[in-house]
Design a protein around this motif. Structure first.
Motif, PDB file in Angstrom:
ATOM      1  N   GLY A 244     -66.619   2.294 -24.499  1.00 34.10           N
ATOM      2  CA  GLY A 244     -67.840   2.710 -24.948  1.00 34.10           C
ATOM      3  C   GLY A 244     -67.921   3.626 -25.916  1.00 34.10           C
ATOM      4  N   ASN A 245     -69.106   4.267 -25.747  1.00 38.19           N
ATOM      5  CA  ASN A 245     -69.142   5.644 -26.636  1.00 38.19           C
ATOM      6  C   ASN A 245     -68.225   6.992 -26.078  1.00 38.19           C
ATOM      7  OD1 ASN A 245     -70.636   7.128 -28.788  1.00 38.19           O
ATOM      8  ND2 ASN A 245     -71.607   8.289 -26.915  1.00 38.19           N
ATOM      9  N   GLY A 246     -67.499   7.280 -26.717  1.00 39.08           N
ATOM     10  CA  GLY A 246     -66.497   8.427 -26.370  1.00 39.08           C
ATOM     11  C   GLY A 246     -65.659   8.020 -25.278  1.00 39.08           C
ATOM     12  N   GLY A 247     -65.427   6.616 -25.166  1.00 43.42           N
ATOM     13  CA  GLY A 247     -64.646   6.188 -23.964  1.00 43.42           C
ATOM     14  C   GLY A 247     -63.123   6.283 -24.317  1.00 43.42           C
ATOM     15  N   SER A 248     -62.401   5.990 -23.190  1.00 46.00           N
ATOM     16  CA  SER A 248     -60.889   5.975 -23.374  1.00 46.00           C
ATOM     17  C   SER A 248     -60.343   4.611 -22.972  1.00 46.00           C
ATOM     18  CB  SER A 248     -60.250   6.914 -22.610  1.00 46.00           C
ATOM     19  OG  SER A 248     -58.639   6.724 -22.373  1.00 46.00           O
ATOM     20  N   TYR A 249     -59.160   4.155 -23.699  1.00 42.64           N
ATOM     21  CA  TYR A 249     -58.519   2.850 -23.347  1.00 42.64           C
ATOM     22  C   TYR A 249     -58.282   2.988 -21.772  1.00 42.64           C
ATOM     23  CZ  TYR A 249     -54.168   5.080 -23.896  1.00 42.64           C
ATOM     24  OH  TYR A 249     -53.023   5.724 -23.856  1.00 42.64           O
ATOM     25  N   LYS A 250     -57.782   4.046 -21.249  1.00 41.99           N
ATOM     26  CA  LYS A 250     -57.512   3.885 -19.842  1.00 41.99           C
ATOM     27  C   LYS A 250     -58.663   3.759 -18.915  1.00 41.99           C
ATOM     28  CE  LYS A 250     -53.851   7.525 -21.019  1.00 41.99           C
ATOM     29  NZ  LYS A 250     -53.492   8.846 -20.764  1.00 41.99           N
TER      30      LYS A 250
ATOM     31  N   VAL B 106     -64.556  -7.998 -21.868  1.00 44.10           N
ATOM     32  CA  VAL B 106     -65.187  -6.897 -20.908  1.00 44.10           C
ATOM     33  C   VAL B 106     -65.468  -5.708 -21.532  1.00 44.10           C
ATOM     34  CG1 VAL B 106     -65.467  -5.674 -18.657  1.00 44.10           C
ATOM     35  CG2 VAL B 106     -64.249  -8.085 -18.955  1.00 44.10           C
ATOM     36  N   GLY B 107     -66.702  -5.330 -21.931  1.00 47.49           N
ATOM     37  CA  GLY B 107     -67.146  -4.269 -22.646  1.00 47.49           C
ATOM     38  C   GLY B 107     -68.052  -3.251 -21.669  1.00 47.49           C
ATOM     39  N   HIS B 108     -67.886  -1.834 -21.804  1.00 48.01           N
ATOM     40  CA  HIS B 108     -68.459  -0.803 -21.085  1.00 48.01           C
ATOM     41  C   HIS B 108     -69.412  -0.271 -22.311  1.00 48.01           C
ATOM     42  CE1 HIS B 108     -69.038   3.390 -19.770  1.00 48.01           C
ATOM     43  NE2 HIS B 108     -69.575   2.866 -18.943  1.00 48.01           N
ATOM     44  N   SER B 109     -70.800  -0.045 -21.770  1.00 47.31           N
ATOM     45  CA  SER B 109     -71.343   0.602 -22.757  1.00 47.31           C
ATOM     46  C   SER B 109     -71.809   0.235 -24.227  1.00 47.31           C
ATOM     47  CB  SER B 109     -71.141   2.064 -22.796  1.00 47.31           C
ATOM     48  OG  SER B 109     -71.920   3.120 -23.602  1.00 47.31           O
ATOM     49  N   MET B 110     -71.259   1.020 -25.470  1.00 47.21           N
ATOM     50  CA  MET B 110     -71.413   0.437 -26.590  1.00 47.21           C
ATOM     51  C   MET B 110     -70.162  -0.750 -26.725  1.00 47.21           C
ATOM     52  SD  MET B 110     -74.112   1.580 -27.921  1.00 47.21           S
ATOM     53  CE  MET B 110     -73.589   1.062 -29.662  1.00 47.21           C
ATOM     54  N   GLY B 111     -69.272  -0.518 -25.869  1.00 51.80           N
ATOM     55  CA  GLY B 111     -68.061  -1.696 -25.996  1.00 51.80           C
ATOM     56  C   GLY B 111     -68.732  -2.998 -25.894  1.00 51.80           C
ATOM     57  N   GLY B 112     -69.729  -3.040 -24.958  1.00 49.39           N
ATOM     58  CA  GLY B 112     -70.239  -4.236 -24.642  1.00 49.39           C
ATOM     59  C   GLY B 112     -70.901  -4.911 -25.785  1.00 49.39           C
TER      60      GLY B 112
ATOM     61  N   PRO C 167     -76.108  -1.522 -23.837  1.00 51.23           N
ATOM     62  CA  PRO C 167     -77.539  -1.851 -24.529  1.00 51.23           C
ATOM     63  C   PRO C 167     -77.313  -3.011 -25.503  1.00 51.23           C
ATOM     64  CG  PRO C 167     -76.250   0.151 -25.423  1.00 51.23           C
ATOM     65  CD  PRO C 167     -75.433  -0.386 -24.573  1.00 51.23           C
ATOM     66  N   HIS C 168     -78.255  -3.681 -25.197  1.00 49.84           N
ATOM     67  CA  HIS C 168     -78.489  -4.968 -26.290  1.00 49.84           C
ATOM     68  C   HIS C 168     -79.736  -5.089 -27.315  1.00 49.84           C
ATOM     69  CE1 HIS C 168     -74.569  -6.725 -24.251  1.00 49.84           C
ATOM     70  NE2 HIS C 168     -75.271  -6.483 -23.098  1.00 49.84           N
TER      71      HIS C 168
ATOM     72  N   VAL D 114     -81.314   2.470 -11.742  1.00 48.94           N
ATOM     73  CA  VAL D 114     -82.160   3.560 -12.027  1.00 48.94           C
ATOM     74  C   VAL D 114     -81.424   4.843 -12.323  1.00 48.94           C
ATOM     75  CG1 VAL D 114     -82.757   4.304  -9.733  1.00 48.94           C
ATOM     76  CG2 VAL D 114     -84.367   4.853 -11.442  1.00 48.94           C
ATOM     77  N   ASN D 115     -79.993   4.865 -11.671  1.00 48.50           N
ATOM     78  CA  ASN D 115     -79.442   6.058 -11.995  1.00 48.50           C
ATOM     79  C   ASN D 115     -78.705   6.273 -13.235  1.00 48.50           C
ATOM     80  OD1 ASN D 115     -80.081   7.056  -9.459  1.00 48.50           O
ATOM     81  ND2 ASN D 115     -78.131   6.110  -8.338  1.00 48.50           N
ATOM     82  N   ASP D 116     -78.766   5.156 -13.948  1.00 41.90           N
ATOM     83  CA  ASP D 116     -78.096   5.228 -15.334  1.00 41.90           C
ATOM     84  C   ASP D 116     -79.143   5.827 -16.292  1.00 41.90           C
ATOM     85  OD1 ASP D 116     -76.543   5.037 -17.678  1.00 41.90           O
ATOM     86  OD2 ASP D 116     -76.289   2.736 -17.230  1.00 41.90           O
ATOM     87  N   TYR D 117     -78.916   7.062 -16.605  1.00 40.36           N
ATOM     88  CA  TYR D 117     -80.068   7.858 -17.399  1.00 40.36           C
ATOM     89  C   TYR D 117     -79.745   7.510 -18.857  1.00 40.36           C
ATOM     90  CZ  TYR D 117     -81.662  10.081 -13.349  1.00 40.36           C
ATOM     91  OH  TYR D 117     -82.314  10.311 -11.917  1.00 40.36           O
ATOM     92  N   GLN D 118     -78.457   7.108 -19.291  1.00 38.95           N
ATOM     93  CA  GLN D 118     -78.144   7.036 -20.641  1.00 38.95           C
ATOM     94  C   GLN D 118     -78.519   5.774 -21.169  1.00 38.95           C
ATOM     95  OE1 GLN D 118     -73.995   8.043 -21.794  1.00 38.95           O
ATOM     96  NE2 GLN D 118     -73.624   9.312 -19.722  1.00 38.95           N
ATOM     97  N   VAL D 119     -78.654   4.607 -20.546  1.00 40.15           N
ATOM     98  CA  VAL D 119     -78.934   3.468 -21.035  1.00 40.15           C
ATOM     99  C   VAL D 119     -80.038   2.972 -20.002  1.00 40.15           C
ATOM    100  CG1 VAL D 119     -78.414   1.190 -21.710  1.00 40.15           C
ATOM    101  CG2 VAL D 119     -76.843   3.120 -21.991  1.00 40.15           C
ATOM    102  N   ARG D 120     -81.254   2.464 -20.369  1.00 41.41           N
ATOM    103  CA  ARG D 120     -82.223   1.941 -19.551  1.00 41.41           C
ATOM    104  C   ARG D 120     -82.014   0.659 -19.467  1.00 41.41           C
ATOM    105  NH1 ARG D 120     -82.697   5.536 -18.137  1.00 41.41           N
ATOM    106  NH2 ARG D 120     -83.046   4.377 -16.267  1.00 41.41           N
TER     107      ARG D 120
END
Length: 1104
Positions: free
Chosen positions: A84-90, A206-212, A238-239, A293-299
């Motif tokens: 995702g945003n600022g994420g790494s391939y690792k 399989v995508g995380h954050s903006m990768g989704g 976020p969709h 609820v603990n994910d404050y970056q994406v509602r």
């Protein structure tokens, strides 16, 4: 050495989570995932940009491998991970490592709890063995080959162009993966090695954050091959819209991708209605996993697929309601939380058909596997008196059907306990006949308890509920009998119905341990619940609860305490409605409720407003547990021992909070806990039901409780800003437009232009114009919702929240305006002071180097182009700002415009301060020097403009002073508008600066065009006399175009954009005003050149 899955940020998040556990009794936490990663680079075509992005294949193991040999052995199912945003391939390492362990270890151990299945709206495919449906695999035949794209850690959430480039690279990576399998297959064939299965034809994304979102964008990309992506799984992605919907290109790209997905599930027809082809995305399913609820970056509301993917092709599952997980987790934690990673790994492995080695082509099968493996079977609606259709319309599509609790469900299709677990009459001791509505099991005593449904279920107590920590089938069994019987061996009487598998699993806190064998322990928490409605028990006379005998192991302490509590109850007695007014009043004083002994085991607390905005601290204090009637000594029954004795008798309360947006939240061992769900109430598209939260309390009926609720103002305020920051941002522009409208109104009336602070204050007057500025956009938004067949939100809450956001926007604008105005006044005062005290600066003009520089620069300033730019400051600023906007970045163009605004404000205010001071001092002595200026040779000559406005004449001085002040007020309002516009592009500028030196492309055209419109507005509306025009058309006559009306409608548009959570749309009216002003001024100039006057600017009463 193994590598932990958590990065530094993840460790910090984990420490923050542990810090929360010190103050909140949260059950369990995420377990770390460990692995031995190796990343094998995959070569990409030379046509792609070399060195910018990359593709890697993950290998798990500590041994060193030969990359070429390893790639040649590719034979599994390809899965591509997109960071995702600022994420790494690792970040793929946790999922890939656990997938490898799951493949080697085999499927998860089967349990006999009620499992979820698809609802009828989702296709209704039954997977239970008893219904003849599909079963999950008993072993995994093919492993998962995990690939990952290296996107250089770019911030795709901040810039639409970066997001599009990531999408294009992912498309190429998908093609390259499938081509690599073909190359590996051919290489093995040339070497004579046997290949098992067949070549893969699709890749799981399989995508995380903006990768989704990038994964979904790749599916509808025009360059993607047909049917190469059939399954998309997203984690905290976020969709609905970007988390920071500030940049226009980013918002428009989101809208385009979502529209393409909606059209992709429609049947292709001609204009006459004839069928052309099947939907282009008929083979695709998408599953979104939300962090809670603990994910404050994406509602959670942004992560929902509702309205984008139809129910037959998509699911939205929260980690708080996920089987074997039950945890809310932060944005990065979702990648390494072992409970979640394990469940997802087994789910993906279950998608592979063991016969073909490929993913099941049937979309319903794949969707059913996701539902069965990820969803829990816990009841999703707590009102048993009516069937709630609203839940079927929610993004999660959770209904009672999936949990097996629906009244009148076909019990005869329920699977029974396996024959390998055989109970006979020899195992059970004598039967017990229960005469009370409540039944309690305190140990595994090997007895069967009979409950007379007709007798105990009378007087409207027609529902039965059971909570227990006994394991279904092996620990406890339940049967419905038409009449009293004896046989419990297999096969049982066909008329006897087993309902054991209707028990659903719930999370629990750790079970108390025995200090020594034989000692009494505290009551353990329940781990499962069973609910039977009157339709379920229709036609049956008895209900039996059979408890297995307690197993014993030689030389070891006995197992932890066992418990089961059941009750026939009336749901109406346990229903508590808590109004919004009660919740708000609890901010000042908590509200208490009392549960007496023999109360219902299940309480249904219906809160009038969502706990996503008003988190409620719910407290349960045990006030009694029948000690006075127990015959114990007084000293043992005192306050000191009462709590300990009650813990020995009463099981810990459990709360199950249900919200239609965020799903299920289970709080075990509830004594004092803040219940918070991740919902966004009172928005366009909300309904009265989605704005409510239901809390299902399971409390011991043998004990008395004092329950209290309270709402924290600070917690509610924090949630408000978190949920509605997009609305506040957009409505801040509405406040500025309304202020410009008010200034234009004063100009049209021939009155002095007030400062922006005054206009904002005037617009807040009640009832007018405040109600007009707030009520009109709210009513228009509701009307538009009706026209597009969108659900109407509750009018009261929607109006209140919209108004509060508007007031906060006014506060933001007032603070920024006050600070900037203070800075300008300080700068002008300092400038005038220095100008008076340091007149000796003119001596430096006679220094040789300075004169040489002036002579050298005169050659440059003699050029015609330079003379043209100097004669028209508008043209110079326009060229510089537009060039930066089109060729570098829009934020730099807006910064150039903002700088020009600041210079104009400073000059006007300096003139105002200087002339105001001169009018107050000795005019003859002070004005002589101030009305002069120096030429390049150091000679003094008179200023004709100042001479014309001679300050020695009071009427002239006053007119000039007032005019300069009005120019400052007008220009300062534009500066505030352009300052907020610049802030909208700051995230994109940060992402752009990260890519400097990597061959950036030109900015997106839509961003450049809109920002040029903003620049034109700032250039051609610098003076207050541009607030009104008289337009003269041949044959039509003259018509007045007042900018106050344009500003008013622009403010309404920005207000509506805020209500729609689309702040990026505020650039539409900004650009429209800019182009309109430019066209009117060009028309005016051309008309003057022709000797005509079709456009006439209104003049002000002050002399300029």
């Amino acid at each position: 050495m193994g590598v932990k899955a958590a990065t530094v940020e993840q460790e910090l998040g984990r420490g923050k989570y542990k810090g929360c556990r010190l103050t909140k009794p949260v059950f369990n936490g995420c377990i770390m995932t460990y692995m031995y990663p190796t990343y094998v680079p995959i070569s990409m075509p030379e046509s792609l940009s070399p060195g910018k992005y990359g593709l890697y294949l993950y290998h798990e193991g500590w041994k060193k491998i030969d990359f070429s040999v390893h790639i040649k052995k590719l034979s599994g199912v390809p899965v591509l991970f997109i960071p995702g945003n600022g994420g790494s391939y690792k970040q793929v390492r946790s999922l890939a490592a656990e997938s490898d362990r799951a493949y080697q270890g085999g499927p998860l151990e089967r349990s006999y709890y009620q499992e979820a299945s698809l609802t009828p709206k989702e296709g209704g495919l039954e997977m239970d063995a008893g219904s003849g449906g599909m079963q999950l695999p008993s072993h995994y035949s093919h492993r998962l080959d995990w690939f990952s794209v290296d996107l250089e850690g770019e911030h795709s959430a901040m810039d639409g162009q970066i997001l599009q480039e990531h999408t294009e690279y992912v498309v190429h990576a998908i093609h390259r993966i499938l081509d690599q399998y073909k190359e590996s297959w051919d290489a093995r064939a040339r070497e004579g090695a046997a290949s098992v299965g067949s070549l893969p034809t699709s890749v799981i994304l399989v995508g995380h954050s903006m990768g989704g979102f990038v994964a979904r964008a790749a599916v509808v990309h025009p360059g993607l091959r047909m049917s190469v992506v059939e399954t998309v799984l997203t984690l905290s992605s976020p969709h609905q819209s970007p988390p920071l919907a500030l940049q226009p290109s980013l918002g428009h790209y989101y809208a385009w991708v979502n529209d393409e997905w909606r059209r992709g599930f429609l049947v292709q027809t001609t204009r006459t209605g004839h069928h052309v082809s099947a939907p282009t995305l008929s083979h695709v399913i998408a599953v979104s996993i939300t962090g809670g609820v603990n994910d404050y970056q994406v509602r959670t509301k942004l992560e929902s697929l509702e309205g984008i993917v139809p129910p037959r092709h998509g699911l939205t599952v929260s980690t708080t309601a996920m089987k074997n997980v039950w945890l809310s987790m932060e944005h990065q934690t979702i990648l390494w939380c072992n409970q979640l990673v394990v469940q997802v790994s087994h789910t993906l492995l279950s998608l592979v058909d063991s016969k073909t080695g490929r993913v099941y082509p049937d979309t319903q099968k794949r969707l059913a596997i996701f539902a069965k493996m990820l969803r829990s079977g816990v009841i999703q609606s707590f009102d048993w008196m009516r069937q709630s259709q609203s839940l079927q319309q929610s993004g999660h599509s959770f209904t009672d059907d999936q949990s097996g609790f629906i009244a009148g469900s076909p019990l005869k299709t329920l699977p029974t306990c396996p024959r390998s677990i055989i109970w006979s009459n020899d195992i059970l001791e004598r039967d017990l006949y229960i005469e009370t509505t409540a039944v309690t099991v305190l140990a595994m005593d090997g007895r069967r308890r009979w409950l007379d449904i007709q007798k105990l279920g009378s007087r409207e107590k027609s529902h039965f509920i059971l909570v227990t920590n006994l394991i279904p089938c092996s620990g406890v069994r339940l049967h419905l009998w038409p009449e009293k019987g004896k046989s419990t061996s297999q096969p049982m009487d066909k008329r006897v119905l087993e309902v054991t598998t209707k028990i659903v699993d719930i999370p629990s806190a750790p079970t108390p341990t025995q200090i020594e064998p034989g000692s009494q322990t505290e009551q353990p928490p329940p781990t499962s619940v069973l609910l039977l409605g009157p339709e379920d028990m229709l036609g049956f006379r008895f209900l039996t609860i059979s408890v297995a005998p307690r197993p014993s192991v030689s030389g070891r302490p006995p197992p932890a305490a066992s418990m089961a509590v059941g009750q026939f109850f009336n749901p109406k007695e346990g229903k508590q409605d808590i109004s919004t007014l009660t919740m708000l009043s609890s901010i000042y004083s908590e509200k208490a409720f009392f549960f007496k002994e023999d109360h219902p085991l299940a309480f249904n607390l219906s809160f009038g407003f969502s706990l996503g905005l008003l988190p409620v601290t719910l407290s349960l204090v045990t006030t009694g547990c029948g000690i006075k009637q127990s015959g114990l000594p007084l000293k043992e029954a005192g306050d000191t021992e009462q709590s300990r004795l009650c813990r020995l008798r009463c099981f810990p309360p459990v709360a199950l909070a249900w919200d239609t947006i965020s799903g299920l939240h289970v709080i075990p061992n509830l004594f004092t806990e803040t219940i918070l769900v991740d919902s966004s109430p009172a928005l366009l598209g909300s309904t009265p039901i989605t704005d409510r939260t239901t809390v299902f309390l399971l409390v011991d009926p043998h004990c008395e409780y004092k329950s209290s609720i309270s709402v924290s103002f600070t917690a509610a305020a924090g949630r408000f800003v978190l949920l509605y920051n997009s609305m506040i941002i957009a409505q801040s522009f509405a406040v500025i437009f309304f202020a410009l409208m008010r200034q234009s109104f004063f100009w049209d009336k021939g009155l002095p232009i007030p400062p922006m602070l005054t206009t904002v204050q005037l617009n807040l007057r009640i009832p007018s114009p405040f109600l007009l500025l707030v009520a009109v956009p709210i009513l228009v938004s509701l009307l538009l919702s009706l026209l597009v067949d969108q659900s109407l939100p509750p009018f009261a809450s929607f109006t209140v929240i919209s108004t509060v956001c508007y007031l906060l926007s006014n506060g933001v604008v007032i603070i920024v305006t006050w600070i900037s105005q203070l800075l300008f006044y300080m700068a002008a005062s300092v400038h005038v002071f220095i100008g008076r005290r340091w007149q000796a600066w003119r001596l430096y003009q006679r220094i040789f180097m300075f004169r040489w520089f002036l002579n050298l620069s005169s050659c440059f300033f003699s050029l015609k182009v330079v003379k043209l730019v100097r004669s028209s400051s508008h043209l110079g600023v326009s060229l510089v700002a537009s060039s930066l906007t089109y060729f570098v970045h829009p934020a730099l163009g807006l910064f150039a415009l903002l700088s020009a605004d600041a210079i104009c404000c400073h000059c006007a205010l300096c003139n105002h301060v200087r002339r105001r001071d001169l009018a107050d001092f000795n005019r003859d002595a002070s004005s002589g020097f101030q009305q002069t200026m120096f030429d390049s040779d150091g000679k003094i000559h008179a200023d004709p403009q100042l001479e014309d406005n001679d300050c020695t004449r009071p009427e002239s001085a006053r007119s000039f002073i007032d005019t300069q002040l009005e120019i400052f007020h007008h220009q300062h309002s534009l500066l505030i508008l352009h300052f907020f516009s610049l802030l909208m592009f700051v995230p994109s500028l940060v992402a752009w600066s990260q890519r400097m030196g990597m061959g950036q492309n030109f900015p997106w055209f839509i961003d450049s065009v809109l920002c040029v419109g903003v620049i034109l507005h700032g250039i051609w509306n610098q003076k207050p006399d541009s607030n009104a025009y008289q337009l003269s058309f041949p044959g039509i006559g003259r018509h007045m175009l007042r900018m106050q009306h344009v500003y008013l409608f622009s403010g309404y548009y920005c207000f509506h954009s805020g209500l729609a959570l689309a702040p990026y749309k505020i650039f539409h009216p900004l650009a429209a005003i800019g182009f309109l002003s430019f066209l009117l001024n060009v028309w005016q100039k051309r008309s003057r050149d022709k000797g005509e006057a079709p456009v006439v600017k209104l003049k002000h009463s002050h002399r300029h």
